[in-house]
Design a protein around this motif. Structure first.
Motif, short mmCIF file in Angstrom:
data_model
loop_
_atom_site.label_atom_id
_atom_site.label_comp_id
_atom_site.label_asym_id
_atom_site.label_seq_id
_atom_site.Cartn_x
_atom_site.Cartn_y
_atom_site.Cartn_z
N GLU A 249 62.83 38.40 -65.47
CA GLU A 249 62.89 38.33 -66.92
C GLU A 249 61.47 38.34 -67.47
O GLU A 249 60.52 38.08 -66.75
CB GLU A 249 63.61 37.06 -67.39
N LYS B 221 64.53 31.39 -76.75
CA LYS B 221 63.87 32.00 -77.91
C LYS B 221 64.90 32.75 -78.76
O LYS B 221 64.89 32.65 -79.99
CB LYS B 221 62.76 32.94 -77.45
N GLN B 222 65.79 33.51 -78.11
CA GLN B 222 66.82 34.25 -78.84
C GLN B 222 67.77 33.30 -79.57
O GLN B 222 68.15 33.54 -80.71
CB GLN B 222 67.61 35.15 -77.89
N GLN B 223 68.15 32.22 -78.91
CA GLN B 223 69.05 31.24 -79.54
C GLN B 223 68.40 30.60 -80.76
O GLN B 223 69.05 30.39 -81.79
CB GLN B 223 69.47 30.17 -78.53
N LYS C 191 66.12 31.96 -82.63
CA LYS C 191 66.02 33.00 -83.64
C LYS C 191 67.35 33.13 -84.39
O LYS C 191 67.38 33.20 -85.62
CB LYS C 191 65.67 34.33 -82.98
N VAL C 192 68.46 33.12 -83.66
CA VAL C 192 69.79 33.22 -84.26
C VAL C 192 70.08 31.97 -85.09
O VAL C 192 70.59 32.06 -86.21
CB VAL C 192 70.87 33.43 -83.18
N ALA D 45 63.41 33.06 -72.42
CA ALA D 45 63.76 34.21 -73.25
C ALA D 45 65.08 33.95 -73.99
O ALA D 45 65.20 34.23 -75.18
CB ALA D 45 63.86 35.48 -72.42
N GLN D 46 66.07 33.40 -73.29
CA GLN D 46 67.35 33.09 -73.93
C GLN D 46 67.18 31.99 -74.97
O GLN D 46 67.77 32.03 -76.04
CB GLN D 46 68.38 32.67 -72.90
#
Length: 110
Positions: free
Chosen positions: A49, A85-87, A89-90, A82-83
Motif C-alpha cells: 500500500e 485517511k480515506q475514512q 476524508k469521508v 491509507a484507509q
C-alpha cells in the motif's frame, strides 16, 4: 541514502514522473507538472500500500519523516494509514452542513 534539503531543492521535473527514496518507505515523487509529492510505501497483511503525505515544500523533510513515523506506528498496530485517511476524508464531508459552506464564503449556491 537519506535525502537532504539541498537534494530536495535540486529536484527538477522530467518528461515522466520519477521517485527519489529517503528511508524506511518514505519517498518523494517528482511529477512532470513540477509538483513534488511525499509518499509512504508499506506492507500490511502481505499487501503493498502507499499513502500520500503531502506536497513539498509545504510539507518539509522533517515533517514528512514525522508523518511517516506516525503512519508506520499504525501499520505496526495492524491498521492501514491509507484507509484511515480515506475514512477521515469521508467523515469530514458528511459532517459539513450548508451553514458551514455558507459561512466559508463559497458562492457556488448563488
Amino acid at each position: 541514502m537519506s535525502l537532504t534539503d539541498t537534494a530536495l531543492k535540486a529536484l527538477k521535473p522530467k518528461d515522466a514522473s520519477y521517485i527519489v527514496s529517503d528511508d524506511r518507505g518514505l519517498y518523494i515523487e517528482v511529477l512532470p507538472s513540477g509538483s513534488i509529492v511525499w509518499r509512504y510505501r508499506y506492507r500490511l497483511d502481505g499487501k503493498r500500500e502507499k499513502l500520500t503525505l503531502g506536497k513539498y515544500p509545504a510539507l518539509t523533510l522533517k515533517n514528512a519523516r514525522l508523518k511517516r513515523d506516525e503512519a508506520a506506528h499504525l501499520v505496526a498496530l495492524g491498521q492501514s494509514p491509507a484507509q484511515k485517511k480515506q475514512q477521515e476524508k469521508v467523515a469530514g464531508a458528511e459532517d459539513a452542513t450548508v451553514a458551514d459552506v455558507q459561512t466559508r464564503g463559497d458562492t457556488w449556491y448563488e
